[in-house]
Design a protein around this motif. Structure first.
Motif, PDB file in Angstrom:
ATOM      1  N   ALA A 184      48.972  52.606  37.885  1.00  0.00           N
ATOM      2  CA  ALA A 184      49.274  52.366  36.469  1.00  0.00           C
ATOM      3  C   ALA A 184      50.707  51.900  36.197  1.00  0.00           C
ATOM      4  O   ALA A 184      50.897  50.971  35.398  1.00  0.00           O
ATOM      5  CB  ALA A 184      48.949  53.614  35.649  1.00  0.00           C
ATOM      6  N   PRO A 185      51.745  52.467  36.831  1.00  0.00           N
ATOM      7  CA  PRO A 185      53.097  51.989  36.530  1.00  0.00           C
ATOM      8  C   PRO A 185      53.306  50.499  36.843  1.00  0.00           C
ATOM      9  O   PRO A 185      53.987  49.793  36.100  1.00  0.00           O
ATOM     10  CB  PRO A 185      54.005  52.857  37.410  1.00  0.00           C
ATOM     11  CG  PRO A 185      53.207  54.088  37.659  1.00  0.00           C
ATOM     12  CD  PRO A 185      51.783  53.639  37.711  1.00  0.00           C
ATOM     13  N   VAL A 186      52.699  50.032  37.916  1.00  0.00           N
ATOM     14  CA  VAL A 186      52.844  48.613  38.262  1.00  0.00           C
ATOM     15  C   VAL A 186      52.140  47.755  37.227  1.00  0.00           C
ATOM     16  O   VAL A 186      52.669  46.743  36.764  1.00  0.00           O
ATOM     17  CB  VAL A 186      52.311  48.334  39.685  1.00  0.00           C
ATOM     18  CG1 VAL A 186      52.463  46.861  40.048  1.00  0.00           C
ATOM     19  CG2 VAL A 186      53.013  49.212  40.706  1.00  0.00           C
ATOM     20  N   TRP A 187      50.932  48.161  36.837  1.00  0.00           N
ATOM     21  CA  TRP A 187      50.204  47.428  35.800  1.00  0.00           C
ATOM     22  C   TRP A 187      51.007  47.403  34.499  1.00  0.00           C
ATOM     23  O   TRP A 187      51.112  46.366  33.845  1.00  0.00           O
ATOM     24  CB  TRP A 187      48.833  48.057  35.550  1.00  0.00           C
ATOM     25  CG  TRP A 187      47.822  47.792  36.609  1.00  0.00           C
ATOM     26  CD1 TRP A 187      47.329  48.686  37.513  1.00  0.00           C
ATOM     27  CD2 TRP A 187      47.159  46.544  36.875  1.00  0.00           C
ATOM     28  NE1 TRP A 187      46.403  48.071  38.317  1.00  0.00           N
ATOM     29  CE2 TRP A 187      46.273  46.763  37.945  1.00  0.00           C
ATOM     30  CE3 TRP A 187      47.215  45.284  36.303  1.00  0.00           C
ATOM     31  CZ2 TRP A 187      45.463  45.754  38.460  1.00  0.00           C
ATOM     32  CZ3 TRP A 187      46.413  44.281  36.823  1.00  0.00           C
ATOM     33  CH2 TRP A 187      45.546  44.525  37.885  1.00  0.00           C
ATOM     34  N   THR A 235      49.016  35.924  29.944  1.00  0.00           N
ATOM     35  CA  THR A 235      48.904  36.679  31.186  1.00  0.00           C
ATOM     36  C   THR A 235      48.512  38.137  30.940  1.00  0.00           C
ATOM     37  O   THR A 235      47.672  38.683  31.667  1.00  0.00           O
ATOM     38  CB  THR A 235      50.245  36.630  31.955  1.00  0.00           C
ATOM     39  OG1 THR A 235      50.632  35.268  32.106  1.00  0.00           O
ATOM     40  CG2 THR A 235      50.111  37.280  33.306  1.00  0.00           C
ATOM     41  N   GLY A 236      49.099  38.769  29.925  1.00  0.00           N
ATOM     42  CA  GLY A 236      48.828  40.183  29.649  1.00  0.00           C
ATOM     43  C   GLY A 236      47.349  40.500  29.495  1.00  0.00           C
ATOM     44  O   GLY A 236      46.820  41.378  30.198  1.00  0.00           O
ATOM     45  N   PRO A 237      46.643  39.794  28.596  1.00  0.00           N
ATOM     46  CA  PRO A 237      45.204  40.071  28.465  1.00  0.00           C
ATOM     47  C   PRO A 237      44.417  39.795  29.745  1.00  0.00           C
ATOM     48  O   PRO A 237      43.459  40.510  30.055  1.00  0.00           O
ATOM     49  CB  PRO A 237      44.762  39.136  27.336  1.00  0.00           C
ATOM     50  CG  PRO A 237      45.998  38.920  26.536  1.00  0.00           C
ATOM     51  CD  PRO A 237      47.122  38.916  27.537  1.00  0.00           C
ATOM     52  N   LEU A 238      44.827  38.781  30.497  1.00  0.00           N
ATOM     53  CA  LEU A 238      44.156  38.517  31.775  1.00  0.00           C
ATOM     54  C   LEU A 238      44.356  39.675  32.748  1.00  0.00           C
ATOM     55  O   LEU A 238      43.437  40.054  33.473  1.00  0.00           O
ATOM     56  CB  LEU A 238      44.670  37.215  32.393  1.00  0.00           C
ATOM     57  CG  LEU A 238      44.217  35.930  31.714  1.00  0.00           C
ATOM     58  CD1 LEU A 238      44.991  34.740  32.250  1.00  0.00           C
ATOM     59  CD2 LEU A 238      42.721  35.726  31.880  1.00  0.00           C
ATOM     60  N   LEU A 239      45.548  40.260  32.728  1.00  0.00           N
ATOM     61  CA  LEU A 239      45.805  41.411  33.596  1.00  0.00           C
ATOM     62  C   LEU A 239      45.012  42.631  33.155  1.00  0.00           C
ATOM     63  O   LEU A 239      44.471  43.366  33.990  1.00  0.00           O
ATOM     64  CB  LEU A 239      47.302  41.718  33.644  1.00  0.00           C
ATOM     65  CG  LEU A 239      48.160  40.704  34.409  1.00  0.00           C
ATOM     66  CD1 LEU A 239      49.638  40.984  34.204  1.00  0.00           C
ATOM     67  CD2 LEU A 239      47.800  40.689  35.891  1.00  0.00           C
ATOM     68  N   VAL A 240      44.918  42.844  31.849  1.00  0.00           N
ATOM     69  CA  VAL A 240      44.108  43.970  31.348  1.00  0.00           C
ATOM     70  C   VAL A 240      42.652  43.790  31.774  1.00  0.00           C
ATOM     71  O   VAL A 240      42.007  44.734  32.241  1.00  0.00           O
ATOM     72  CB  VAL A 240      44.236  44.116  29.816  1.00  0.00           C
ATOM     73  CG1 VAL A 240      43.221  45.117  29.281  1.00  0.00           C
ATOM     74  CG2 VAL A 240      45.653  44.535  29.438  1.00  0.00           C
ATOM     75  N   LEU A 241      42.147  42.582  31.631  1.00  0.00           N
ATOM     76  CA  LEU A 241      40.775  42.316  32.057  1.00  0.00           C
ATOM     77  C   LEU A 241      40.629  42.519  33.567  1.00  0.00           C
ATOM     78  O   LEU A 241      39.603  43.018  34.026  1.00  0.00           O
ATOM     79  CB  LEU A 241      40.373  40.892  31.659  1.00  0.00           C
ATOM     80  CG  LEU A 241      38.923  40.520  31.855  1.00  0.00           C
ATOM     81  CD1 LEU A 241      37.990  41.489  31.106  1.00  0.00           C
ATOM     82  CD2 LEU A 241      38.683  39.093  31.385  1.00  0.00           C
ATOM     83  N   THR A 242      41.658  42.186  34.317  1.00  0.00           N
ATOM     84  CA  THR A 242      41.617  42.373  35.767  1.00  0.00           C
ATOM     85  C   THR A 242      41.595  43.857  36.131  1.00  0.00           C
ATOM     86  O   THR A 242      40.927  44.250  37.085  1.00  0.00           O
ATOM     87  CB  THR A 242      42.802  41.653  36.437  1.00  0.00           C
ATOM     88  OG1 THR A 242      42.747  40.264  36.084  1.00  0.00           O
ATOM     89  CG2 THR A 242      42.772  41.793  37.943  1.00  0.00           C
ATOM     90  N   ILE A 243      42.315  44.674  35.355  1.00  0.00           N
ATOM     91  CA  ILE A 243      42.259  46.125  35.597  1.00  0.00           C
ATOM     92  C   ILE A 243      40.831  46.620  35.412  1.00  0.00           C
ATOM     93  O   ILE A 243      40.314  47.401  36.211  1.00  0.00           O
ATOM     94  CB  ILE A 243      43.167  46.900  34.614  1.00  0.00           C
ATOM     95  CG1 ILE A 243      44.625  46.583  34.841  1.00  0.00           C
ATOM     96  CG2 ILE A 243      42.923  48.406  34.729  1.00  0.00           C
ATOM     97  CD1 ILE A 243      45.536  47.099  33.734  1.00  0.00           C
ATOM     98  N   LEU A 244      40.186  46.171  34.357  1.00  0.00           N
ATOM     99  CA  LEU A 244      38.871  46.693  33.990  1.00  0.00           C
ATOM    100  C   LEU A 244      37.736  46.051  34.777  1.00  0.00           C
ATOM    101  O   LEU A 244      36.828  46.747  35.219  1.00  0.00           O
ATOM    102  CB  LEU A 244      38.654  46.496  32.487  1.00  0.00           C
ATOM    103  CG  LEU A 244      39.691  47.177  31.589  1.00  0.00           C
ATOM    104  CD1 LEU A 244      39.471  46.778  30.137  1.00  0.00           C
ATOM    105  CD2 LEU A 244      39.655  48.678  31.770  1.00  0.00           C
ATOM    106  N   LEU A 245      37.767  44.742  34.907  1.00  0.00           N
ATOM    107  CA  LEU A 245      36.697  43.990  35.567  1.00  0.00           C
ATOM    108  C   LEU A 245      37.338  42.881  36.395  1.00  0.00           C
ATOM    109  O   LEU A 245      37.346  41.714  35.992  1.00  0.00           O
ATOM    110  CB  LEU A 245      35.733  43.401  34.534  1.00  0.00           C
ATOM    111  CG  LEU A 245      35.012  44.397  33.633  1.00  0.00           C
ATOM    112  CD1 LEU A 245      34.373  43.700  32.442  1.00  0.00           C
ATOM    113  CD2 LEU A 245      33.967  45.166  34.426  1.00  0.00           C
ATOM    114  N   SER A 246      37.884  43.252  37.538  1.00  0.00           N
ATOM    115  CA  SER A 246      38.714  42.305  38.295  1.00  0.00           C
ATOM    116  C   SER A 246      38.032  40.976  38.626  1.00  0.00           C
ATOM    117  O   SER A 246      38.694  39.940  38.550  1.00  0.00           O
ATOM    118  CB  SER A 246      39.270  42.956  39.545  1.00  0.00           C
ATOM    119  OG  SER A 246      38.253  43.363  40.414  1.00  0.00           O
ATOM    120  N   PRO A 247      36.753  40.931  38.960  1.00  0.00           N
ATOM    121  CA  PRO A 247      36.172  39.613  39.242  1.00  0.00           C
ATOM    122  C   PRO A 247      36.216  38.679  38.029  1.00  0.00           C
ATOM    123  O   PRO A 247      36.503  37.495  38.178  1.00  0.00           O
ATOM    124  CB  PRO A 247      34.724  39.923  39.643  1.00  0.00           C
ATOM    125  CG  PRO A 247      34.773  41.328  40.149  1.00  0.00           C
ATOM    126  CD  PRO A 247      35.796  42.016  39.284  1.00  0.00           C
TER     127      PRO A 247
END
Length: 153
Positions: free
Chosen positions: A14-17, A111-123
């Motif tokens: 989580a801290p890195v995210w 980038t932020g929303p893409l990273l959030v989506l990657t946390i939740l559903l990385s593919p």
């Protein structure tokens, strides 16, 4: 102990995210995101969860089939180990997305929303980022302006 380790795997990532999403332009964020060592603590959790179920884990990867894998994840430590592995790999994917987006000059609000989506559903996050990256690469370059033109029409 398994529940604790299961939850710990996410809390270690989580801290890195949070840095990549909430402090994308801070100098330390790029340094942290550039290091593959961010996943080492998560992989240590993985080893702690995988060790007790290693025979089942080895059977699931040696000759993969759905029933063997299903038996592995039916075990608490097996599911926890798979979860920690997913958290580690998702973090590496997120770090690559962050670094690549930063290199491309992609705005943090994209980038932020893409990273959030990657946390939740990385593919899905990865596929969307690849689409954005491809679109960015294939978009025509702006026409050059001469010294006497403002570029506005």
């Amino acid at each position: 102990m398994t529940v604790f380790l299961f939850e710990l795997s996410f809390y270690l990532a989580a801290p890195v995210w949070l840095l990549m999403i909430l402090a994308p332009n801070w100098s330390w964020t790029s340094r942290v995101a550039a290091s593959p060592l961010t996943v080492v603590p998560i992989l240590m959790v993985y080893l702690g969860l995988a060790a007790p179920v290693f025979p089942d884990l080895w059977a699931a990867v040696r000759e993969p089939d759905l029933e063997t894998f299903r038996a592995l994840v039916a075990l608490a430590d097996g599911a926890g180990a798979i979860w920690a592995q997913v958290i580690a790999w998702d973090l590496l994917i997120g770090q690559w997305i962050y670094l690549e987006a930063h290199r491309m000059g992609l705005h943090p609000l994209v980038t932020g929303p893409l990273l959030v989506l990657t946390i939740l559903l990385s593919p899905i996050g990865m596929l969307l980022f690849l689409a954005v990256r491809t679109a960015r690469r294939t978009s025509p370059a702006p026409a050059p302006t001469t010294a006497g033109q403002s570029g506005l029409r």
